[in-house]
Design a protein around this motif. Structure first.
Motif, PDB file in Angstrom:
ATOM      1  N   ASP A  89      10.691  -4.404 -10.237  1.00  0.00           N
ATOM      2  CA  ASP A  89      10.927  -3.964  -8.999  1.00  0.00           C
ATOM      3  C   ASP A  89      12.485  -3.770  -8.684  1.00  0.00           C
ATOM      4  O   ASP A  89      13.541  -4.569  -8.458  1.00  0.00           O
ATOM      5  CB  ASP A  89      10.535  -5.459  -8.094  1.00  0.00           C
ATOM      6  CG  ASP A  89      10.931  -5.160  -6.726  1.00  0.00           C
ATOM      7  OD1 ASP A  89      10.944  -4.103  -6.146  1.00  0.00           O
ATOM      8  OD2 ASP A  89      11.079  -6.258  -6.224  1.00  0.00           O
ATOM      9  N   ASP A  94       9.756  -6.094  -3.257  1.00  0.00           N
ATOM     10  CA  ASP A  94       8.792  -7.165  -3.445  1.00  0.00           C
ATOM     11  C   ASP A  94       9.208  -8.194  -2.992  1.00  0.00           C
ATOM     12  O   ASP A  94      10.140  -9.111  -3.451  1.00  0.00           O
ATOM     13  CB  ASP A  94       8.209  -6.958  -4.623  1.00  0.00           C
ATOM     14  CG  ASP A  94       6.544  -7.542  -4.877  1.00  0.00           C
ATOM     15  OD1 ASP A  94       6.670  -8.915  -3.991  1.00  0.00           O
ATOM     16  OD2 ASP A  94       6.023  -7.379  -5.612  1.00  0.00           O
ATOM     17  N   THR A  97       9.834 -10.987  -5.768  1.00  0.00           N
ATOM     18  CA  THR A  97      10.939 -10.862  -6.702  1.00  0.00           C
ATOM     19  C   THR A  97      11.930 -11.834  -6.114  1.00  0.00           C
ATOM     20  O   THR A  97      12.699 -12.399  -6.842  1.00  0.00           O
ATOM     21  CB  THR A  97      11.388  -9.309  -6.611  1.00  0.00           C
ATOM     22  OG1 THR A  97      10.388  -8.490  -7.054  1.00  0.00           O
ATOM     23  CG2 THR A  97      12.392  -9.087  -7.297  1.00  0.00           C
ATOM     24  N   PRO A 204       4.838 -16.262  -2.015  1.00  0.00           N
ATOM     25  CA  PRO A 204       3.678 -15.454  -2.830  1.00  0.00           C
ATOM     26  C   PRO A 204       3.107 -16.400  -3.959  1.00  0.00           C
ATOM     27  O   PRO A 204       3.716 -16.997  -4.738  1.00  0.00           O
ATOM     28  CB  PRO A 204       4.258 -14.172  -3.355  1.00  0.00           C
ATOM     29  CG  PRO A 204       5.492 -14.218  -2.424  1.00  0.00           C
ATOM     30  CD  PRO A 204       6.056 -15.434  -1.939  1.00  0.00           C
ATOM     31  N   HIS A 293       1.709  -8.782 -12.291  1.00  0.00           N
ATOM     32  CA  HIS A 293       1.950  -8.337 -10.774  1.00  0.00           C
ATOM     33  C   HIS A 293       2.411  -7.174 -10.535  1.00  0.00           C
ATOM     34  O   HIS A 293       1.896  -6.546  -9.363  1.00  0.00           O
ATOM     35  CB  HIS A 293       2.952  -9.547 -10.460  1.00  0.00           C
ATOM     36  CG  HIS A 293       3.383  -9.317  -8.941  1.00  0.00           C
ATOM     37  ND1 HIS A 293       2.447  -9.603  -7.853  1.00  0.00           N
ATOM     38  CD2 HIS A 293       4.482  -9.045  -8.655  1.00  0.00           C
ATOM     39  CE1 HIS A 293       3.203  -9.361  -6.851  1.00  0.00           C
ATOM     40  NE2 HIS A 293       4.513  -9.092  -7.284  1.00  0.00           N
ATOM     41  N   TYR A 294       3.369  -6.743 -11.157  1.00  0.00           N
ATOM     42  CA  TYR A 294       4.063  -5.254 -10.824  1.00  0.00           C
ATOM     43  C   TYR A 294       3.164  -3.955 -11.116  1.00  0.00           C
ATOM     44  O   TYR A 294       3.168  -3.033 -10.570  1.00  0.00           O
ATOM     45  CB  TYR A 294       5.499  -5.317 -11.642  1.00  0.00           C
ATOM     46  CG  TYR A 294       6.401  -6.131 -10.993  1.00  0.00           C
ATOM     47  CD1 TYR A 294       6.739  -6.176  -9.660  1.00  0.00           C
ATOM     48  CD2 TYR A 294       7.289  -6.922 -12.005  1.00  0.00           C
ATOM     49  CE1 TYR A 294       7.632  -6.922  -8.923  1.00  0.00           C
ATOM     50  CE2 TYR A 294       8.055  -7.886 -11.410  1.00  0.00           C
ATOM     51  CZ  TYR A 294       8.410  -7.891  -9.946  1.00  0.00           C
ATOM     52  OH  TYR A 294       9.168  -8.891  -9.448  1.00  0.00           O
ATOM     53  N   ARG A 297       0.796  -3.987  -8.179  1.00  0.00           N
ATOM     54  CA  ARG A 297       1.485  -3.855  -7.063  1.00  0.00           C
ATOM     55  C   ARG A 297       1.688  -2.053  -7.271  1.00  0.00           C
ATOM     56  O   ARG A 297       1.602  -1.374  -6.325  1.00  0.00           O
ATOM     57  CB  ARG A 297       3.067  -4.338  -7.060  1.00  0.00           C
ATOM     58  CG  ARG A 297       3.880  -3.781  -5.898  1.00  0.00           C
ATOM     59  CD  ARG A 297       5.153  -4.528  -6.014  1.00  0.00           C
ATOM     60  NE  ARG A 297       6.239  -3.914  -5.135  1.00  0.00           N
ATOM     61  CZ  ARG A 297       7.115  -3.217  -5.363  1.00  0.00           C
ATOM     62  NH1 ARG A 297       6.942  -2.693  -6.842  1.00  0.00           N
ATOM     63  NH2 ARG A 297       7.814  -2.752  -4.781  1.00  0.00           N
ATOM     64  N   ALA A 298       1.980  -1.506  -8.444  1.00  0.00           N
ATOM     65  CA  ALA A 298       2.264   0.051  -8.603  1.00  0.00           C
ATOM     66  C   ALA A 298       0.855   0.818  -8.472  1.00  0.00           C
ATOM     67  O   ALA A 298       1.100   1.833  -7.941  1.00  0.00           O
ATOM     68  CB  ALA A 298       2.698   0.366  -9.995  1.00  0.00           C
ATOM     69  N   ALA A 300      -1.580  -0.420  -6.192  1.00  0.00           N
ATOM     70  CA  ALA A 300      -1.934  -0.407  -4.998  1.00  0.00           C
ATOM     71  C   ALA A 300      -1.854   0.781  -4.104  1.00  0.00           C
ATOM     72  O   ALA A 300      -0.900   1.267  -4.349  1.00  0.00           O
ATOM     73  CB  ALA A 300      -1.519  -1.961  -4.347  1.00  0.00           C
TER      74      ALA A 300
END
Length: 300
Positions: A89, A94, A97, A204, A293-294, A297-298, A300
């Motif tokens: 991030d 995010d 983060t 989160p 997690h990242y 996220r990427a 999504a």
């Protein structure tokens, strides 16, 4: 990181709260030139700040564990690369983060002792800055056995409050420091400030999971932690529940969300009348939690 009175430090931030773009800018500059901070004049030009701010940026990079320095040469850590690298991030977009960075500061008893003390040991939910200053002075004298100057301790309290509390009428600094968004410290018209425990529905699950993984990793021989220890600081360790200002119900809700997302990670049990959080299997690598997690996220 456990509190060690021989290594406690205060006031290394040059009185500058961590500002919004400092970590990405400092991390990028150091990645391009590992010795940039050893040349303050060059760092001032590259980062577009004054000399004291250069020192502050270097301090915050170290406190959050994103970078290590050896003889003036900086090196991104695995945490730093995962958190701020191209697959992490890098622009702090995010919400997780920011919560994770807060945990990294609030749990760093060695390099950010004043922040560790406030979030894990300071008991007053409503207070004035003079109350906090008096209490941290007593902590330094009685527990650390090494009294610090009032000006040094005042610097930590002032910096922390400017970093976390969005004060009415102050528009420049709290906009620059993103931590006011977390609502962990607020201005109080009657008491001066308040730092109250709550349900924290905006926390989160990955931030709590990361903090738990670090906490269990600090004592890998222990398969379980009493909920009381997760909620309150114990024997010099930071507590996720304290750092995130969670009530017991808020913590239990957060733990349920973590377990729901990853049933293989933890389970709750009552053992001999003690409510405990058990890890299932080996200690989870906190960096793996971030990477997963990242990646999600990427995608999504």
């Amino acid at each position: 990181m456990k509190l060690n009175r021989a290594k406690a430090t205060f006031g290394r931030h040059e009185t500058f709260p961590l500002r919004y773009g400092w970590l990405p800018k400092g991390f990028e500059a150091l990645t391009d030139d590992p010795e940039i901070f050893a040349r303050p004049e060059d760092a001032m030009i590259r980062l577009g700040v004054g000399r004291n701010m250069v020192n502050a940026i270097q301090y915050w990079l170290q406190v959050t564990g994103l970078v290590t320095f050896d003889g003036g040469r900086g090196k991104p850590t695995r945490l730093g690369t995962t958190l701020l690298g191209t697959r992490g991030d890098p622009y702090l977009e995010d919400d997780a983060t920011l919560w994770i960075l807060h945990w990294l500061i609030a749990s760093n008893a060695e390099s950010a002792t004043g922040f560790f003390w406030f979030f894990n040991r300071f008991p007053m939910p409503r207070f004035r800055d003079s109350d906090a200053l008096r209490a941290i002075g007593e902590f330094s004298e009685q527990e650390l056995k090494a009294p610090r100057s009032a000006s040094t301790l005042k610097s930590d309290i002032s910096t922390l409050l400017r970093m976390y509390a969005a004060e009415a009428g102050r528009t420049d600094e709290h906009l620059d420091s993103p931590f006011a968004q977390l609502g962990l410290v607020e201005s109080d018209p009657d008491a001066g400030f308040r730092s109250l425990r709550g349900a924290r529905p905006a926390l989160p699950p990955v931030a709590l999971q990361f903090a738990l993984a670090q906490r269990f990793g600090a004592q890998p021989q222990q398969p379980a932690l009493p909920i009381r220890v997760v909620l309150y600081s114990d024997e010099g360790w930071a507590a996720p529940g304290a750092a995130f200002r969670l009530t017991e119900d808020g913590l239990m809700t957060g733990l349920a969300r973590v377990i729901e997302q990853d049933p293989r990670s933890y389970e709750l049990r009552d053992t001999a009348g003690v409510h405990q959080l058990y890890r299932r299997g080996e200690v989870i690598d906190p960096i793996d939690i971030l990477s997963q997690h990242y990646r999600g996220r990427a995608a999504a």
